[in-house]
Scaffold this active site. Structure first.
Site, PDB file in Angstrom:
ATOM      1  N   VAL A   1       0.824  -1.200   0.000  1.00 55.26           N
ATOM      2  CA  VAL A   1       0.000   0.000   0.000  1.00 55.26           C
ATOM      3  C   VAL A   1       0.864   1.258   0.000  1.00 55.26           C
ATOM      4  O   VAL A   1       0.581   2.238  -0.703  1.00 55.26           O
ATOM      5  CB  VAL A   1      -0.959  -0.017   1.211  1.00 55.26           C
ATOM      6  CG1 VAL A   1      -1.755   1.289   1.287  1.00 55.26           C
ATOM      7  CG2 VAL A   1      -1.889  -1.202   1.133  1.00 55.26           C
TER       8      VAL A   1
ATOM      9  N   GLU B   1      -0.442   7.104  -4.645  1.00 52.33           N
ATOM     10  CA  GLU B   1      -1.849   7.462  -4.834  1.00 52.33           C
ATOM     11  C   GLU B   1      -2.041   8.886  -5.330  1.00 52.33           C
ATOM     12  O   GLU B   1      -3.068   9.210  -5.929  1.00 52.33           O
ATOM     13  CB  GLU B   1      -2.624   7.261  -3.522  1.00 52.33           C
ATOM     14  CG  GLU B   1      -2.250   8.203  -2.397  1.00 52.33           C
ATOM     15  CD  GLU B   1      -1.037   7.728  -1.604  1.00 52.33           C
ATOM     16  OE1 GLU B   1      -0.648   8.397  -0.646  1.00 52.33           O
ATOM     17  OE2 GLU B   1      -0.477   6.666  -1.969  1.00 52.33           O
TER      18      GLU B   1
ATOM     19  N   ASP C   1       0.422  20.852 -42.634  1.00 53.49           N
ATOM     20  CA  ASP C   1      -0.075  21.365 -43.901  1.00 53.49           C
ATOM     21  C   ASP C   1       0.677  22.659 -44.208  1.00 53.49           C
ATOM     22  O   ASP C   1       1.270  23.271 -43.316  1.00 53.49           O
ATOM     23  CB  ASP C   1      -1.579  21.625 -43.801  1.00 53.49           C
ATOM     24  CG  ASP C   1      -2.237  21.689 -45.169  1.00 53.49           C
ATOM     25  OD1 ASP C   1      -1.529  21.494 -46.170  1.00 53.49           O
ATOM     26  OD2 ASP C   1      -3.439  21.939 -45.223  1.00 53.49           O
TER      27      ASP C   1
ATOM     28  N   THR D   1       1.584  18.340 -48.223  1.00 53.78           N
ATOM     29  CA  THR D   1       0.643  19.247 -48.875  1.00 53.78           C
ATOM     30  C   THR D   1       0.194  18.699 -50.216  1.00 53.78           C
ATOM     31  O   THR D   1       0.864  17.838 -50.803  1.00 53.78           O
ATOM     32  CB  THR D   1       1.297  20.637 -49.059  1.00 53.78           C
ATOM     33  OG1 THR D   1       0.388  21.513 -49.718  1.00 53.78           O
ATOM     34  CG2 THR D   1       2.559  20.526 -49.890  1.00 53.78           C
ATOM     35  N   GLY D   2      -0.910  19.217 -50.693  1.00 49.43           N
ATOM     36  CA  GLY D   2      -1.378  18.879 -52.026  1.00 49.43           C
ATOM     37  C   GLY D   2      -0.856  19.820 -53.088  1.00 49.43           C
ATOM     38  O   GLY D   2      -1.146  19.654 -54.271  1.00 49.43           O
TER      39      GLY D   2
ATOM     40  N   LYS E   1      -0.684  10.742 -46.846  1.00 52.77           N
ATOM     41  CA  LYS E   1      -0.486  11.385 -45.550  1.00 52.77           C
ATOM     42  C   LYS E   1      -0.696  10.391 -44.415  1.00 52.77           C
ATOM     43  O   LYS E   1       0.073  10.350 -43.448  1.00 52.77           O
ATOM     44  CB  LYS E   1      -1.451  12.568 -45.423  1.00 52.77           C
ATOM     45  CG  LYS E   1      -1.079  13.594 -44.364  1.00 52.77           C
ATOM     46  CD  LYS E   1      -1.966  14.823 -44.507  1.00 52.77           C
ATOM     47  CE  LYS E   1      -1.518  15.930 -43.554  1.00 52.77           C
ATOM     48  NZ  LYS E   1      -2.340  17.149 -43.722  1.00 52.77           N
TER      49      LYS E   1
ATOM     50  N   ASN F   1     -10.168  15.984 -46.579  1.00 55.41           N
ATOM     51  CA  ASN F   1      -9.194  14.989 -47.007  1.00 55.41           C
ATOM     52  C   ASN F   1      -8.140  14.708 -45.943  1.00 55.41           C
ATOM     53  O   ASN F   1      -7.455  13.688 -45.997  1.00 55.41           O
ATOM     54  CB  ASN F   1      -8.496  15.451 -48.288  1.00 55.41           C
ATOM     55  CG  ASN F   1      -7.745  16.755 -48.083  1.00 55.41           C
ATOM     56  OD1 ASN F   1      -8.322  17.757 -47.675  1.00 55.41           O
ATOM     57  ND2 ASN F   1      -6.456  16.753 -48.344  1.00 55.41           N
TER      58      ASN F   1
END
Length: 826
Positions: free
Chosen positions: A376, A381, A423, A676-677, A732, A754
């Protein structure tokens, strides 16, 4: 409504015909969903094009579905389905293809949040320790004698542990519930909207959830596509698919019949796209399309289905769980060793003991209790309570730093982040395109203010845009203003007294330049003063846009703008001196080489380049251009013998503090990557500008290349990968999974629909509170209220502050436990 005689068959026990799923269509939902997912023109042709879909789905491209097959009445009086057979047909369609109800992620209740807060190995161990401690304490308090100096309070230890557990659960659940309410207010949008469909030859407005496969939907600028489909007919329709697919440019849509004709003639179909993608928006044009995938079968619905991934344990929870197991093992071992020693001592003292049997039994029970007390005492705790309170405090402070933490666990996880996949547009950059540099004619150019020559005595030799446009002749200024204002599809909007331009970001940047530096008045007034006779919208295939207007002298002028690498070689003349008028001179090899060098310089500085040209005609259509000729032939003949007017460099500037934030991440041992796109050249330039690419060995590649690598090759290149451009949502997500396989703790930023798969797969997902879509915010665990990358750094700071607080507590706890053990030994 069921038929009265729809009862199970007495002989077979089968359900009535109404309840039996039947395939009464020639095309399956799986085939249609695959068509949208692949966007393959070969598959579209194999299905028979629009005619094949029309037949297979039992619909009509002109009149749409029969009104009897839907729940929509043709008049106010007809509000119910006329016959059971009609309802049966409608049920067949929804059974075969599904409805348009999208999966909604149910928010957990307060009791579920309490269970989630309690679901921790440390708390389980604490609960066991509390039960043992409370049982022993109650026994000692009520079954043994006590004196005034030794009150019966042995049960307090067990109760205190239980109270700590209750506080931990309540504080954690209440904090998560409070953040959940704030998130719901932020994310509250009206999704129950109406769409215009054609049924039985008439237009109807129906709720979006009532759309079914086979419906004919009418779309116009500003509409969000409610379900996947194929364009039937339209006038110059262009869609913004940035939020759905990551494609930053507006995409021109072509009718299904036009695409099939091109496929059958073996023409170039690379730029032809008939597919309308759910979740994208219509930027230009009007038309109608055939719905072929709804609900969970649509691309938008499939993304929503990925939001159910199990988040697992946080790094700190994992370490604390390991600690709990160590405590249980070593505490139990220590208790066993102590019990053995004390038991041997007890047995050795029995022959010489004068105690009664009851006293000897009590002595044995005391040594057993002492052994259990070791376990204990070993339990920290206060540790979970410290973690919970520290997280609650940190998340409250993080809200002031523009981070809305939806779950407490995300704060701590962010403190352990090792990799950030960010992004580019809107997070590292401001998503505000501005014209910063340019060349007008052959003798002058303007530069960004920070590049201007402050020592120049003549502002026209190395000027900013403000200085240079003052030097332009009125004719040149007017020509450039008309080239920008007329040859554009963007429109002007006023919100809260502030004028802005809605449409392509590039066109908005040019219009802002014309308004600020060329004296352009209201855009609609500018256009109303011109007589436009022909418009050729921008297309990826030809990389340009052309607008033809009639001049006051009766002649016609074609205004051309587009990609310099495509159009510059079509120029034969150029404005000689823009400060003196519109006189021209032939373009020689040296001039052409100089312009190419300027364009390359702009591209190297991460600027998007736009060339502005024109050509005059005596009559329109010009000689040889008949009305029955196809549009591409006419425009190719127009794009000859052009006169060069200007090349402009457009920048999406870095956010203030973005470079410093990236440097702070590097100092903290966190690797930042751009996913990124956008195109590779722009993404790489931004990465170099903000300090993400710093070494010659750093790698930048396109998603197409990354997909072609096998698993081992991906794991090999990822440590050096700093830019992943033209990436798909799956690229991604794959990158995130690979990083987690390497033992990294990954944070992902995203604003579009997306981005949802990657946000869910990451350890911590950051969505944008301003520009982010509802799906992206739902998939994330932290919302950036200001869309700023710098806020991520503050999230790391507060997450590490929590870890530091836990470490300090463990140090204090270890000292306290040492005192307990010392007292126990005494």
């Amino acid at each position: 409504m069921k038929h009265l005689n729809d009862k199970p068959d007495a002989n077979t026990g089968d359900p009535p015909i109404f309840d039996r799923p039947r395939n009464t269509f020639d095309i399956t939902a799986e085939a249609l969903s695959e068509l949208i997912e692949s966007r393959s023109l070969e598959t579209f042709h194999a299905l028979g094009g629009l005619a094949g879909l029309e037949k297979g789905l039992r619909t009509d491209r002109n009149s749409g579905l029969s009104i009897d097959e839907s729940t929509i009445a043709d008049s106010a009086e007809t509000t119910e389905i006329a016959t059971g057979q009609e309802n049966d047909r409608f049920t067949d369609r929804t059974k075969a293809f599904g409805n348009n109800h999208l999966p909604v992620k149910k928010q957990p209740s307060i009791f579920q949040l309490m269970w989630m807060a309690y679901n921790d190995h440390v708390l389980f161990f604490l609960t066991g320790a509390a039960i043992v401690s409370l049982a022993l304490g109650l026994y000692q308090a009520f079954a043994t004698e006590h004196s005034a100096r030794n009150p019966p309070v042995e049960w307090v230890e067990g109760v205190s542990i239980l109270v700590a557990i209750i506080v931990i659960v309540l504080v954690g659940a209440a904090n998560d519930f409070q953040k959940q309410i704030k998130f719901q207010k932020l994310n509250k949008k009206k999704i129950d909207r109406n769409v215009t469909v054609v049924r039985s030859g008439h237009a109807h407005e129906v709720p979006i959830f009532d759309l079914v496969v086979g419906d004919i939907v009418h779309v116009e600028p500003g509409d969000v596509i409610p379900a996947d489909g194929v364009l039937i007919q339209g006038y110059h329709i262009r869609c913004d698919e940035a939020s759905a697919t990551g494609e930053s440019d507006l995409l021109r849509k072509h009718s299904g019949d036009e695409v099939i004709d091109a496929v059958r003639r073996n023409n170039d179909t690379q730029s032809l796209d008939p597919f309308m993608i759910s979740g994208s928006s219509v930027a230009e044009g009007v038309g109608s399309y055939l719905v072929i995938a709804t609900g969970t079968n649509s691309s938008y619905g499939k993304i929503l289905l990925t939001l159910n991934d199990d988040p697992g344990f946080t790094p700190l929870q994992t370490r604390l769980n390991i600690l709990a197991k160590y405590i249980a093992n070593f505490g139990g071992l220590a208790a066993l060793v102590l019990f053995i020693i004390l038991f041997i001592k007890f047995l050795a003292s029995l022959p010489h003991s004068s105690l009664t049997p009851a006293e000897k039994g009590q002595q044995f029970l005391d040594l057993f209790i002492i052994s259990l007390t070791v376990v204990v005492i070993a339990v920290p705790e206060g540790l979970p309570l410290t973690v919970t309170l520290a997280l609650a405090f940190a998340t409250t402070r993080m809200l002031k730093d523009h981070n809305l933490v939806r779950m407490l666990r995300a704060c701590e996880t962010m403190g352990n982040a090792t990799d950030i996949c960010s992004d580019k547009t809107g997070t590292l950059t401001q998503n505000k395109m501005t014209v910063v540099s340019g060349v007008i004619g052959t003798t002058g150019k303007f530069v960004a203010p920070q590049q201007a020559d402050s020592d120049a005595t003549d502002p026209c030799t190395s000027p900013t845009a403000v200085d240079y446009t003052r030097c332009l002749a009125p004719d040149t200024r007017s020509l450039l203003r008309q080239s920008i204002s007329l040859n554009s599809t963007a429109f002007e909007s006023v919100e809260a007294g502030i004028k802005s331009y809605v449409g392509s970001k590039t066109e908005a940047a040019l219009l802002t330049f014309a308004r600020d530096h060329l004296g352009m008045s209201q855009l609609d007034v500018e256009r109303s003063n011109a007589k436009v006779v022909e418009v050729f919208p921008f297309e990826n295939a030809r990389q340009c846009m052309v607008t033809v207007a009639q001049l006051e002298n009766g002649r016609y002028r074609a205004y051309v703008k587009g990609a310099p690498e495509v159009l510059l070689d079509k120029c034969t003349e150029a404005i000689e001196d823009p400060s003196k008028g519109l006189s021209t001179r032939p373009i020689n090899a040296d001039m052409a080489q100089g312009l190419h060098q300027i364009i390359a310089d702009y591209a190297g500085r991460s600027l998007r380049t736009i060339i502005v040209l024109f050509r005059d005609f005596d009559v329109w259509p010009p000689f040889g251009q008949l009305d029955d000729q196809v549009e591409e032939i006419r425009i190719e003949n127009i794009l000859q013998n052009l006169t060069f007017l200007s090349v402009m460099g457009i920048r999406d500037p870095l956010r203030n503090g973005a470079r410093d934030a990236v440097q702070s991440c590097h100092k903290a041992g966190v690797t930042v990557r751009i996913v990124t796109g956008d195109n590779l050249l722009t993404a790489k330039a931004i990465a170099e500008e903000c300090g993400i690419i710093t070494n010659p060995g750093d790698v930048a590649m396109e998603g197409r290349e990354f997909r072609q690598l096998d698993d081992s090759q991906q794991l090999e290149v990822i440590p050096r990968l700093k830019v992943l451009a033209r990436s798909s949502p799956e690229d991604k997500r794959t990158l995130v999974h690979r990083l987690k396989e390497m033992g990294s703790t990954v944070a992902v930023t995203g604003d579009g629909t997306n981005d949802a798969p990657a946000l869910t797969a990451a350890d911590v997902g950051f969505s944008m509170g301003i520009s982010g879509t509802e799906v992206a915010r739902e998939a994330s665990s932290i919302v950036l209220m200001d869309d700023n990358f710098s806020s991520i750094v503050r999230a790391i700071m507060w997450g590490r502050a929590v870890s530091d607080a836990v470490k300090k507590f463990l140090q204090v706890k270890s000292e306290t436990q040492s005192l307990h053990y010392a007292q126990l030994g005494c």
